[in-house]
Design a protein around this motif. Structure first.
Motif, PDB file in Angstrom:
ATOM      1  N   VAL A   4       2.296  45.157  32.245  1.00 40.11           N
ATOM      2  CA  VAL A   4       3.393  45.389  32.746  1.00 40.11           C
ATOM      3  C   VAL A   4       3.280  46.739  33.243  1.00 40.11           C
ATOM      4  O   VAL A   4       3.803  47.332  34.329  1.00 40.11           O
ATOM      5  CB  VAL A   4       4.604  45.357  31.696  1.00 40.11           C
ATOM      6  CG1 VAL A   4       4.250  46.371  30.336  1.00 40.11           C
ATOM      7  CG2 VAL A   4       6.000  45.677  32.345  1.00 40.11           C
ATOM      8  N   ASP A   5       2.449  47.809  32.300  1.00 36.61           N
ATOM      9  CA  ASP A   5       2.341  49.267  33.071  1.00 36.61           C
ATOM     10  C   ASP A   5       0.863  49.622  33.001  1.00 36.61           C
ATOM     11  O   ASP A   5       0.307  49.894  31.987  1.00 36.61           O
ATOM     12  CB  ASP A   5       3.152  50.126  32.069  1.00 36.61           C
ATOM     13  CG  ASP A   5       2.965  51.635  32.299  1.00 36.61           C
ATOM     14  OD1 ASP A   5       2.047  51.899  33.461  1.00 36.61           O
ATOM     15  OD2 ASP A   5       3.274  52.570  31.722  1.00 36.61           O
ATOM     16  N   MET A   6       0.227  49.440  34.089  1.00 37.94           N
ATOM     17  CA  MET A   6      -1.262  49.663  34.363  1.00 37.94           C
ATOM     18  C   MET A   6      -1.730  50.998  33.920  1.00 37.94           C
ATOM     19  O   MET A   6      -2.919  51.483  34.136  1.00 37.94           O
ATOM     20  CB  MET A   6      -1.714  49.045  35.431  1.00 37.94           C
ATOM     21  CG  MET A   6      -1.704  47.442  35.567  1.00 37.94           C
ATOM     22  SD  MET A   6      -2.708  46.656  34.077  1.00 37.94           S
ATOM     23  CE  MET A   6      -4.454  47.211  34.441  1.00 37.94           C
ATOM     24  N   SER A   7      -0.719  51.984  33.786  1.00 38.87           N
ATOM     25  CA  SER A   7      -0.872  53.265  33.798  1.00 38.87           C
ATOM     26  C   SER A   7      -1.457  53.400  32.389  1.00 38.87           C
ATOM     27  O   SER A   7      -2.311  54.399  32.033  1.00 38.87           O
ATOM     28  CB  SER A   7       0.037  54.297  34.276  1.00 38.87           C
ATOM     29  OG  SER A   7       0.885  54.217  33.113  1.00 38.87           O
ATOM     30  N   VAL A   8      -1.266  52.650  31.512  1.00 39.92           N
ATOM     31  CA  VAL A   8      -1.540  52.574  30.069  1.00 39.92           C
ATOM     32  C   VAL A   8      -2.648  51.571  29.494  1.00 39.92           C
ATOM     33  O   VAL A   8      -2.806  51.457  28.473  1.00 39.92           O
ATOM     34  CB  VAL A   8      -0.607  52.628  28.982  1.00 39.92           C
ATOM     35  CG1 VAL A   8       0.215  53.852  29.295  1.00 39.92           C
ATOM     36  CG2 VAL A   8       0.313  51.502  29.134  1.00 39.92           C
ATOM     37  N   VAL A   9      -3.505  51.002  30.744  1.00 34.38           N
ATOM     38  CA  VAL A   9      -4.508  50.094  30.385  1.00 34.38           C
ATOM     39  C   VAL A   9      -5.637  50.512  30.991  1.00 34.38           C
ATOM     40  O   VAL A   9      -5.536  51.018  32.389  1.00 34.38           O
ATOM     41  CB  VAL A   9      -4.251  48.742  30.906  1.00 34.38           C
ATOM     42  CG1 VAL A   9      -5.335  47.718  30.671  1.00 34.38           C
ATOM     43  CG2 VAL A   9      -2.810  48.142  30.211  1.00 34.38           C
ATOM     44  N   LYS A  10      -6.848  50.738  30.212  1.00 34.70           N
ATOM     45  CA  LYS A  10      -7.944  51.135  30.890  1.00 34.70           C
ATOM     46  C   LYS A  10      -8.824  49.686  31.314  1.00 34.70           C
ATOM     47  O   LYS A  10      -8.628  48.569  30.526  1.00 34.70           O
ATOM     48  CB  LYS A  10      -8.974  52.197  30.139  1.00 34.70           C
ATOM     49  CG  LYS A  10      -7.860  53.298  30.048  1.00 34.70           C
ATOM     50  CD  LYS A  10      -8.862  54.485  29.663  1.00 34.70           C
ATOM     51  CE  LYS A  10      -8.227  55.872  29.776  1.00 34.70           C
ATOM     52  NZ  LYS A  10      -8.336  56.318  31.016  1.00 34.70           N
ATOM     53  N   VAL A  11     -10.002  49.944  32.106  1.00 31.89           N
ATOM     54  CA  VAL A  11     -10.731  48.763  32.448  1.00 31.89           C
ATOM     55  C   VAL A  11     -12.246  49.151  32.290  1.00 31.89           C
ATOM     56  O   VAL A  11     -12.593  50.208  32.833  1.00 31.89           O
ATOM     57  CB  VAL A  11     -10.410  48.388  34.033  1.00 31.89           C
ATOM     58  CG1 VAL A  11     -11.093  46.958  34.317  1.00 31.89           C
ATOM     59  CG2 VAL A  11      -8.985  48.008  34.080  1.00 31.89           C
ATOM     60  N   ALA A  12     -13.066  48.298  31.866  1.00 35.12           N
ATOM     61  CA  ALA A  12     -14.360  48.468  31.937  1.00 35.12           C
ATOM     62  C   ALA A  12     -14.998  47.328  32.528  1.00 35.12           C
ATOM     63  O   ALA A  12     -14.591  46.142  32.143  1.00 35.12           O
ATOM     64  CB  ALA A  12     -15.117  48.895  30.693  1.00 35.12           C
TER      65      ALA A  12
END
Lengths: 146, 83
Positions: B48-56
């Motif tokens: 819902v909020d990709m500003s608090v999800v990191k991706v590798a």
């Protein structure tokens, strides 16, 4: 230059002794140890989750960057995972150099990058329930000073 | 293409599984996220909020617009709290 990711505890004194054992060119060893703290008296355990396929490489990359920036003779990062009790050791870094400035600064650098670039997540299990520990804005900002 | 997708911490809890294989034609991470969100509510809840999800991608941190290209493993997780 060593990185260890483990569930088991470590012996801080023995690790520091081993770092400079048999060497006469090291003039300074700086270490930092992170402990599970309970400021409110209701923490039952701190659970540390990590990304096994990424953790070792991420820590080695952070260590390699420190080695590139400072004249280090030895360094060590140990980070635990799993369920830890209040007061338990979570992790340690140690840096060894000819002079204290390089040892102090590089240990500080390692900690700043470990905070926000090592793939660990903390969950606090308290009497009232469990909650994930949020990353702090200040931790991300701290990276900019390097 | 088939991707191994792994989740950690509260992202894992919201999605309900630690890893899964996803069949997708998404070209970048953002497309994959959008596609998953349309599939099931639990993905929308996690992303819902990709500003608090990191991706590798293959264990290297990337931005949301990173191309999936030949990646084999995609990881989604909250900002890290090591140390």
């Amino acid at each position: 230059m060593t990185v260890r990711v483990q569930a088991t505890d470590f012996d801080l004194g023995a690790e520091l002794a081993a770092l400079s054992k048999g060497r006469v060119d090291i003039g300074a060893v700086v270490s930092f140890t992170g402990l599970v703290r309970d400021l409110t008296g209701d923490l039952q355990a701190l659970e540390l989750e990590h990304y096994p396929a990424m953790t070792q490489a991420a820590l080695e990359e952070i260590e390699a960057e420190a080695v590139k920036r400072w004249d280090l003779d030895a360094s060590l990062i140990i980070h635990r995972y799993g369920r830890l009790q209040p007061g338990a050791q979570i992790m340690m870094v140690a840096t060894a150099s000819k002079h204290r400035k390089a040892a102090f600064e590089s240990a500080d650098f390692l900690m700043d990058f470990l905070k926000s670039r090592a793939p660990f997540w903390k969950k606090e299990h308290g009497l009232a329930g469990a909650a994930w520990v949020d990353a702090k804005e200040a931790d991300e900002t701290a990276l900019k000073r390097w | 293409m088939k991707l191994d997708v792994v989740y950690f911490a509260w992202v894992r809890e919201r999605i309900g599984v630690p890893r899964e294989v996803v069949e997708t034609e998404a070209v970048n991470v953002a497309d994959l996220v959008a596609e998953l969100c349309t599939r099931e509510e639990r993905y929308a809840a996690a992303f819902v909020d990709m500003s608090v999800v990191k991706v590798a991608l293959d264990q290297t941190l990337v931005a949301l617009d990173a191309p999936l290209a030949d990646a084999r493993e995609v990881a989604f997780f909250p900002p890290m709290t090591g140390g």
